[in-house]
Design a protein around this motif. Structure first.
Motif, PDB file in Angstrom:
ATOM      1  N   TRP A 398      -3.658  -1.218  -3.242  1.00  0.00           N
ATOM      2  CA  TRP A 398      -3.911  -2.185  -4.312  1.00  0.00           C
ATOM      3  C   TRP A 398      -2.587  -2.751  -4.825  1.00  0.00           C
ATOM      4  O   TRP A 398      -2.443  -3.967  -5.032  1.00  0.00           O
ATOM      5  N   ALA A 399      -1.618  -1.872  -5.023  1.00  0.00           N
ATOM      6  CA  ALA A 399      -0.307  -2.309  -5.513  1.00  0.00           C
ATOM      7  C   ALA A 399       0.399  -3.192  -4.491  1.00  0.00           C
ATOM      8  O   ALA A 399       1.044  -4.184  -4.865  1.00  0.00           O
ATOM      9  N   VAL A 400       0.303  -2.860  -3.212  1.00  0.00           N
ATOM     10  CA  VAL A 400       0.969  -3.647  -2.182  1.00  0.00           C
ATOM     11  C   VAL A 400       0.461  -5.088  -2.190  1.00  0.00           C
ATOM     12  O   VAL A 400       1.238  -6.053  -2.172  1.00  0.00           O
ATOM     13  N   PHE A 442       0.431  -0.648   5.774  1.00  0.00           N
ATOM     14  CA  PHE A 442       0.818   0.511   4.963  1.00  0.00           C
ATOM     15  C   PHE A 442      -0.186   1.648   5.153  1.00  0.00           C
ATOM     16  O   PHE A 442       0.192   2.822   5.160  1.00  0.00           O
ATOM     17  N   GLY A 443      -1.469   1.293   5.276  1.00  0.00           N
ATOM     18  CA  GLY A 443      -2.477   2.315   5.517  1.00  0.00           C
ATOM     19  C   GLY A 443      -2.234   3.048   6.818  1.00  0.00           C
ATOM     20  O   GLY A 443      -2.381   4.276   6.900  1.00  0.00           O
ATOM     21  N   MET A 444      -1.838   2.303   7.858  1.00  0.00           N
ATOM     22  CA  MET A 444      -1.510   2.919   9.124  1.00  0.00           C
ATOM     23  C   MET A 444      -0.299   3.834   8.981  1.00  0.00           C
ATOM     24  O   MET A 444      -0.266   4.953   9.506  1.00  0.00           O
ATOM     25  N   ALA A 556      -9.675   3.994   9.777  1.00  0.00           N
ATOM     26  CA  ALA A 556     -10.268   4.114   8.442  1.00  0.00           C
ATOM     27  C   ALA A 556      -9.231   3.799   7.363  1.00  0.00           C
ATOM     28  O   ALA A 556      -9.514   3.052   6.411  1.00  0.00           O
ATOM     29  N   TYR A 557      -8.025   4.358   7.503  1.00  0.00           N
ATOM     30  CA  TYR A 557      -6.979   4.061   6.522  1.00  0.00           C
ATOM     31  C   TYR A 557      -6.627   2.576   6.518  1.00  0.00           C
ATOM     32  O   TYR A 557      -6.418   1.976   5.457  1.00  0.00           O
ATOM     33  N   SER A 558      -6.552   1.990   7.707  1.00  0.00           N
ATOM     34  CA  SER A 558      -6.199   0.571   7.784  1.00  0.00           C
ATOM     35  C   SER A 558      -7.291  -0.309   7.193  1.00  0.00           C
ATOM     36  O   SER A 558      -7.003  -1.257   6.446  1.00  0.00           O
ATOM     37  N   ALA A 559      -8.548  -0.002   7.517  1.00  0.00           N
ATOM     38  CA  ALA A 559      -9.649  -0.810   6.989  1.00  0.00           C
ATOM     39  C   ALA A 559      -9.728  -0.686   5.471  1.00  0.00           C
ATOM     40  O   ALA A 559      -9.869  -1.685   4.754  1.00  0.00           O
TER      41      ALA A 559
END
Length: 663
Positions: A398-400, A442-444, A556-559
């Motif tokens: 969210w911050a990114v 960033f999720g990846m 999942a983290y990326s999505a």
């Protein structure tokens, strides 16, 4: 040399406090393999109670109440005794019913108890600091050692910690209850079969741990001379880091971890570039490195999390009366498709009816927040609800997204190049994709180091990542403007027409939410979604069936990160101002609670949870007692989540949770 000696004294004192609180975490985790986040709030209650008992009068719920004015040596044991009793009640009422529940249920409950206690304290004592009264340790003259000074309070902290740790070590090693604790730590079920009173052993672990947390809070408050409702948050997290550092579940490791963390934080703040600004990040950096290279800790053994394979949220067992009632109601309709279509039809009617039921711009603005939280909860639901990964750092995505679009529009285009941002209105829509893509990246990056971790260790590492992102946003002033935040973010436009009114923002947010739910539904009903659900239900079995669990976790983290980034872009432009205060761990906890409230692993659950919570926040403002103590609203959320975890952990729409096998 004198400065080095002074740093050594400060580090030893701080490490002793961390060690006391870390032992509280490790006692409970050693038996139940459960992280009790509420220890941070019990730490805070210890400080508040001892100050209250030492004063002649104190304001409680805004009313001055006479107090006994006890000396410190009587007030401290009394406060510890009360907090120890609170720990027993929490274990008996909130945790014991969930002892054999899925992994996520006790974690959510611990977070909910933490939220409830923090807001209870703020309602009771107020949001202001409560100063420590003077007592003999504070009045005593510091002792000079060369050019360094050590106060009598610091001496008392170090000596008391050493005595308490030694006594606890012998208690666990030599007494009958201590041997029972060690047996339960090895295998709770086997200990029960051997006649050990497991419930009594676990209760004693909570009592001792809560008392130690209170003692740590009392000394922390005495050193820094204040008590505050949020004072236990960061020390509690650092004590948890210390427990993991030493080897969570190992008492000697917790002692060592507390001392090591105290020294690392003190000397890092003194000698690293800009170290004082990033001293909190030092602890989380150590945590991440430790979990990457030695997750068992300095003195821990390489034992797997014996409860991790139980599934993060594999809710099983006999159906409750609520489930049976909902099943009969669903059977009234002609098939599952009709139920699904009817549910989405009702949501559509609710979305449109906002214009007729709440026609004022104020309520339109309220529903903009409903949409923002629904978008965030939907993104986190991919990670937690569908893939079963315990993520406490989702606010980083969210911050990114928020900072990406804000810096580009305000700091680069408007201030850097003097561009009239209204002329590049289309860039907002491009940024929705770019911000989402950057957050997905960033999720990846966040997900890759966590691939070897499961259960609580996974939650702890993601928490560390989220806190580091917030600390960077707070202290990288040249880029993010730090605590001042970024102002003047333009409202969204469409072909040059500003969408600045609350109703227009609501419609734009509604379109984004509809697209998000549509895309998530497509993913969930594809092979990708089936892989996520398989990992959620049983990761080991999913691997045995040929699913590349590492790859699908990263997906999942990326999505989830993508939808968090998209929400961040919309949030920044709709609010026209952002600051690090929007991206705290508490916000992550709140988003997680909304998913639990509505129903994890369902498409509509996050939306229902967000609508119920945000509307309740506004409606409760008109209640007389709530107007005086608004924190009670968040306390009510914590209590509601505890009740839900005990009686209906699936959430309100739990029956519509995505199953393992889909037609």
């Amino acid at each position: 040399m004198d400065i080095l000696l002074q740093f050594f004294i400060n580090a030893l004192m701080l490490g002793a406090i961390y060690a006391l609180a870390a032992v509280a975490y490790t006692l409970v985790y050693g038996i139940l393999e459960m992280i009790n986040f509420a220890f941070g709030e019990l730490f805070m209650f210890g400080a508040f109670l001892v100050v209250s008992f030492m004063l002649p009068q104190v304001s409680l719920f805004g009313v001055m109440v006479p107090m006994p004015g006890l000396p410190f040596l009587l007030a401290a044991p009394l406060a510890i005794f009360i907090v120890a009793g609170m720990g027993y009640l929490i274990e008996r009422c909130a945790y014991r019913p969930l002892r054999f529940a899925p992994r996520l249920a006790p974690l959510i409950t611990a977070i909910a108890v933490s939220v409830a206690l923090q807001n209870l304290a703020q309602s009771v004592w107020g949001a202001q600091e409560l100063a420590y009264p003077s007592f003999f340790l504070l009045e005593a003259k510091p002792i000079q050692i060369g050019g360094a000074y050590i106060s009598m309070v610091e001496i008392a902290v170090i000596v008391t910690a050493a005595v308490v740790m030694t006594a606890l070590h012998f208690y666990v090693k030599k007494t009958r209850m201590g041997r029972a604790m060690r047996a339960a730590a090895q295998d709770v079920e086997a200990a029960a079969l051997m006649g050990i009173p497991v419930n009594r052993v676990i209760a004693m672990a909570f009592i001792i741990g809560s008392g130690l947390a209170a003692l740590a809070g009392i000394f922390y408050g005495a050193v820094y001379l204040f008590a505050h409702p949020h004072m236990g948050f960061m020390p509690g997290l650092k004590a948890m880091v210390a427990a993991v550092l030493g080897g969570i579940g190992n008492i000697r490791g917790a002692m060592l971890g507390g001392i090591v963390l105290g020294f690392a934080e003190t000397f890092g703040a003194a000698y690293l570039p800009n170290g004082s600004a990033y001293r909190d990040a030092i602890a989380f950096g150590i945590l991440i490195l430790l979990l990457l290279f030695r997750p068992q800790g300095l003195l821990g053994t390489r034992l797997p999390n014996r409860l991790a394979d139980r599934g993060a949220m594999a809710f099983k067992g006999s159906a409750s009366a609520i489930d049976a009632g909902l099943a009969r109601l669903s059977a009234f309709f002609a098939g599952r498709d009709l139920v699904r279509y009817a549910s989405w039809g009702i949501l559509a009617v609710v979305a449109v009816s906002v214009f007729f039921i709440f026609p004022s711009p104020y309520w339109a603005r309220v529903f903009v927040f409903v949409l923002i939280y629904a978008l965030l909860a939907s993104g986190l639901n991919i990670v937690v609800g569908f893939a079963g990964l315990l993520d406490l750092g989702f606010v980083a995505f969210w911050a990114v997204g928020s900072y990406f679009t804000s810096i580009l529009f305000v700091e680069v285009l408007a201030k850097g190049y003097g561009v009239d941002v209204s002329s590049v209105w289309w860039l907002f829509y491009v940024n929705l994709l770019l911000g989402g893509g950057l957050a997905a990246l960033f999720g990846m990056m966040l997900g890759y180091p966590t691939l070897r971790l499961r259960g609580d260790y996974l939650a702890i590492m993601t928490l560390g990542f989220g806190e580091i992102i917030r600390l960077v946003a707070t202290n990288w002033v040249d880029l993010t403007r730090g605590p001042m935040g970024i102002r003047g973010i333009p409202v969204p436009s469409l072909f040059g027409y500003k969408l600045g009114s609350p109703v227009q923002l609501y419609l734009l947010g509604l379109v984004l939410l509809a697209l998000a739910v549509f895309l998530i539904a497509l993913m969930v009903r594809s092979y990708l979604g089936r892989a996520w659900v398989a990992i959620r239900e049983d990761e080991a079995a999913a691997e045995a069936m040929g699913i590349n669990t590492a790859r699908y976790k990263l997906y999942a983290y990326s999505a989830g990160g993508f939808f968090g980034g998209v929400t961040g872009v919309f949030f920044a432009h709709s609010q026209q101002y952002i600051s690090p205060l929007s991206f705290t761990l508490f916000e992550n906890i709140l988003i997680l609670m909304l998913i639990v409230l509505g129903g994890m692993g369902t498409l509509a659950g996050p939306i229902i949870g967000a609508a119920i919570w945000v509307v309740f926040l506004e409606v409760a403002r008109d209640m007389p007692f709530i107007q005086q103590h608004p924190e009670l609203r968040f306390m009510a959320l914590g209590v509601l989540l505890v009740v839900l975890m005990i009686f209906r952990p699936q959430g309100l729409l739990g029956q519509k949770r995505q199953p393992l096998m889909m037609s």
